[in-house]
Design a protein around this motif. Structure first.
Motif, PDB file in Angstrom:
ATOM      1  N   LEU A  23     -11.727 -52.485   8.054  1.00  0.00           N
ATOM      2  CA  LEU A  23     -11.913 -51.134   8.575  1.00  0.00           C
ATOM      3  C   LEU A  23     -12.100 -50.124   7.448  1.00  0.00           C
ATOM      4  O   LEU A  23     -12.891 -49.188   7.566  1.00  0.00           O
ATOM      5  N   THR A  24     -11.381 -50.309   6.345  1.00  0.00           N
ATOM      6  CA  THR A  24     -11.520 -49.404   5.210  1.00  0.00           C
ATOM      7  C   THR A  24     -12.902 -49.542   4.576  1.00  0.00           C
ATOM      8  O   THR A  24     -13.494 -48.552   4.151  1.00  0.00           O
ATOM      9  N   LEU A  25     -13.416 -50.761   4.519  1.00  0.00           N
ATOM     10  CA  LEU A  25     -14.758 -50.958   3.968  1.00  0.00           C
ATOM     11  C   LEU A  25     -15.831 -50.361   4.876  1.00  0.00           C
ATOM     12  O   LEU A  25     -16.855 -49.865   4.401  1.00  0.00           O
ATOM     13  N   LEU A  26     -15.612 -50.429   6.180  1.00  0.00           N
ATOM     14  CA  LEU A  26     -16.576 -49.860   7.127  1.00  0.00           C
ATOM     15  C   LEU A  26     -16.533 -48.334   7.132  1.00  0.00           C
ATOM     16  O   LEU A  26     -17.530 -47.689   7.416  1.00  0.00           O
ATOM     17  N   ILE A  72     -11.887 -43.413   7.124  1.00  0.00           N
ATOM     18  CA  ILE A  72     -11.071 -42.838   8.204  1.00  0.00           C
ATOM     19  C   ILE A  72     -10.540 -43.909   9.160  1.00  0.00           C
ATOM     20  O   ILE A  72      -9.353 -43.880   9.512  1.00  0.00           O
ATOM     21  N   PRO A  73     -11.354 -44.879   9.618  1.00  0.00           N
ATOM     22  CA  PRO A  73     -10.789 -45.934  10.479  1.00  0.00           C
ATOM     23  C   PRO A  73      -9.682 -46.727   9.789  1.00  0.00           C
ATOM     24  O   PRO A  73      -8.720 -47.134  10.432  1.00  0.00           O
ATOM     25  N   GLY A  74      -9.795 -46.920   8.480  1.00  0.00           N
ATOM     26  CA  GLY A  74      -8.740 -47.604   7.734  1.00  0.00           C
ATOM     27  C   GLY A  74      -7.449 -46.813   7.739  1.00  0.00           C
ATOM     28  O   GLY A  74      -6.364 -47.371   7.896  1.00  0.00           O
ATOM     29  N   ILE A  75      -7.558 -45.510   7.572  1.00  0.00           N
ATOM     30  CA  ILE A  75      -6.373 -44.642   7.604  1.00  0.00           C
ATOM     31  C   ILE A  75      -5.735 -44.658   8.981  1.00  0.00           C
ATOM     32  O   ILE A  75      -4.515 -44.773   9.115  1.00  0.00           O
TER      33      ILE A  75
END
Length: 57
Positions: A38-41, A44-47
């Protein structure tokens, strides 16, 4: 669910580098792999995922 003092540091780490917040909360496992993807994509989604993991567990 109560937020502890250590959770504050995990949230700070999750905002700076999301996978670190997940590692501190759950260790190395499937949640970490999901968070890295998610962080690579998108940052914000990673957070969001890291904060969800910290609050849930």
């Amino acid at each position: 669910m109560a937020i502890t003092f250590s959770d504050i540091f995990k949230v700070i780490f999750a905002i700076i580098f999301p996978p670190l917040g997940v590692v501190l909360e759950r260790g190395c496992g499937e949640d970490l792999v999901i968070n890295i993807l998610l962080t690579l994509l998108g940052y914000i989604p990673g957070i969001i995922h890291a904060l969800y993991i910290i609050v849930k567990y």
